[in-house]
Scaffold this active site. Structure first.
Site, mmCIF file in Angstrom:
data_model
loop_
_atom_site.group_PDB
_atom_site.id
_atom_site.type_symbol
_atom_site.label_atom_id
_atom_site.label_comp_id
_atom_site.label_asym_id
_atom_site.label_seq_id
_atom_site.Cartn_x
_atom_site.Cartn_y
_atom_site.Cartn_z
ATOM 1 N N CYS A 2 67.940 17.628 71.886
ATOM 2 C CA CYS A 2 66.889 17.864 72.864
ATOM 3 C C CYS A 2 67.179 16.973 74.050
ATOM 4 O O CYS A 2 67.210 15.748 73.920
ATOM 5 C CB CYS A 2 65.517 17.559 72.274
ATOM 6 S SG CYS A 2 64.160 17.800 73.454
ATOM 7 N N GLU A 104 67.492 24.306 76.321
ATOM 8 C CA GLU A 104 68.822 24.182 75.745
ATOM 9 C C GLU A 104 69.743 25.091 76.548
ATOM 10 O O GLU A 104 69.277 25.979 77.275
ATOM 11 C CB GLU A 104 68.796 24.559 74.257
ATOM 12 C CG GLU A 104 69.994 24.086 73.470
ATOM 13 C CD GLU A 104 70.277 22.609 73.659
ATOM 14 O OE1 GLU A 104 71.167 22.293 74.491
ATOM 15 O OE2 GLU A 104 69.626 21.791 73.014
#
Length: 218
Positions: A2, A104
């Site tokens: 993340c 992402e």
């Protein structure tokens, strides 16, 4: 892993959601492009739940400066209990890191980075497992944290091989240590249907980008 996320819930809504007392120095929201080293909202246990501000980027006590080693924004679930940087925090200083969704990236055939926005399929907020650490040296003091990550589930693996550990509401107390032992059993991938995702504009590739358009479907 993340590396960026978005937060749109107001602090009073977060405090109500977690039944936590809010600090008076919380970061401004909404923020659609939260980046490493930013101050973020964190729920910790300290004689009751508190919603506080922490630096995203864990600083082990032996760092001589905030940039005294690698930037530790994530902690791998598979090794967190053994890594010198995280093992004490994993036992004693676990926290909840709320957000609205995270980003992402994949790459196209030309190597261009293509951002995706990942968000809860049903709930209004995601809650990541986190660990925290106080750091102080030469007059500087930070309360810092990292997001715990695990292997991606099958759905997320189409985008990246890692993902944050997402905690359901009935597991918040266990992760915070309010219900005794068993936190280690929570460091698993989210259910396949827990998250949804879509492509967003490459504008978010810049850490200076702002605005709600960053999470708009492309």
């Amino acid at each position: 892993m993340c590396g960026r996320f978005a937060v749109t819930l107001p602090p009073d809504a977060m405090a109500q959601l977690f039944e936590a007392a809010p600090s008076n120095d919380l970061p401004e929201v909404p923020n659609y492009n939260v980046c490493p080293t930013n101050q973020i909202h964190v729920v910790m246990e300290d004689a009751g739940r508190r919603l506080v501000s922490m630096r995203w980027g864990f600083l082990p006590h032996w760092y001589k400066a905030p940039n005294g080693g690698p930037l530790l924004i994530n902690a791998r679930a598979e090794t967190i209990a053994e890594k010198p940087a995280f093992k004490a925090a994993c036992r004693e200083r676990r926290c909840l890191i709320p957000c609205t969704g995270f980003y992402e990236w994949t790459k196209d055939e030309n190597g261009n980075r293509l951002p995706w926005y990942i968000h809860p399929s049903q709930d209004s907020a995601l809650v990541f497992a986190g660990v925290w650490q106080d750091w102080e040296r030469d007059g500087q003091a930070f309360r810092t944290c990292a997001v715990v990550t695990c292997a991606a589930n099958q759905a997320m693996s189409k985008i990246h091989h890692r993902m944050p550990v997402v905690l359901a509401p009935d597991n918040w107390a266990k992760w915070l240590g309010e219900e005794g032992r068993g936190a280690a059993t929570l460091m698993t991938p989210a259910p396949e249907d827990a998250l949804s995702f879509y492509r967003v504009d490459p504008a978010v590739n810049s850490n200076r980008a702002k605005g709600a358009e960053l999470i708009a479907p492309l």
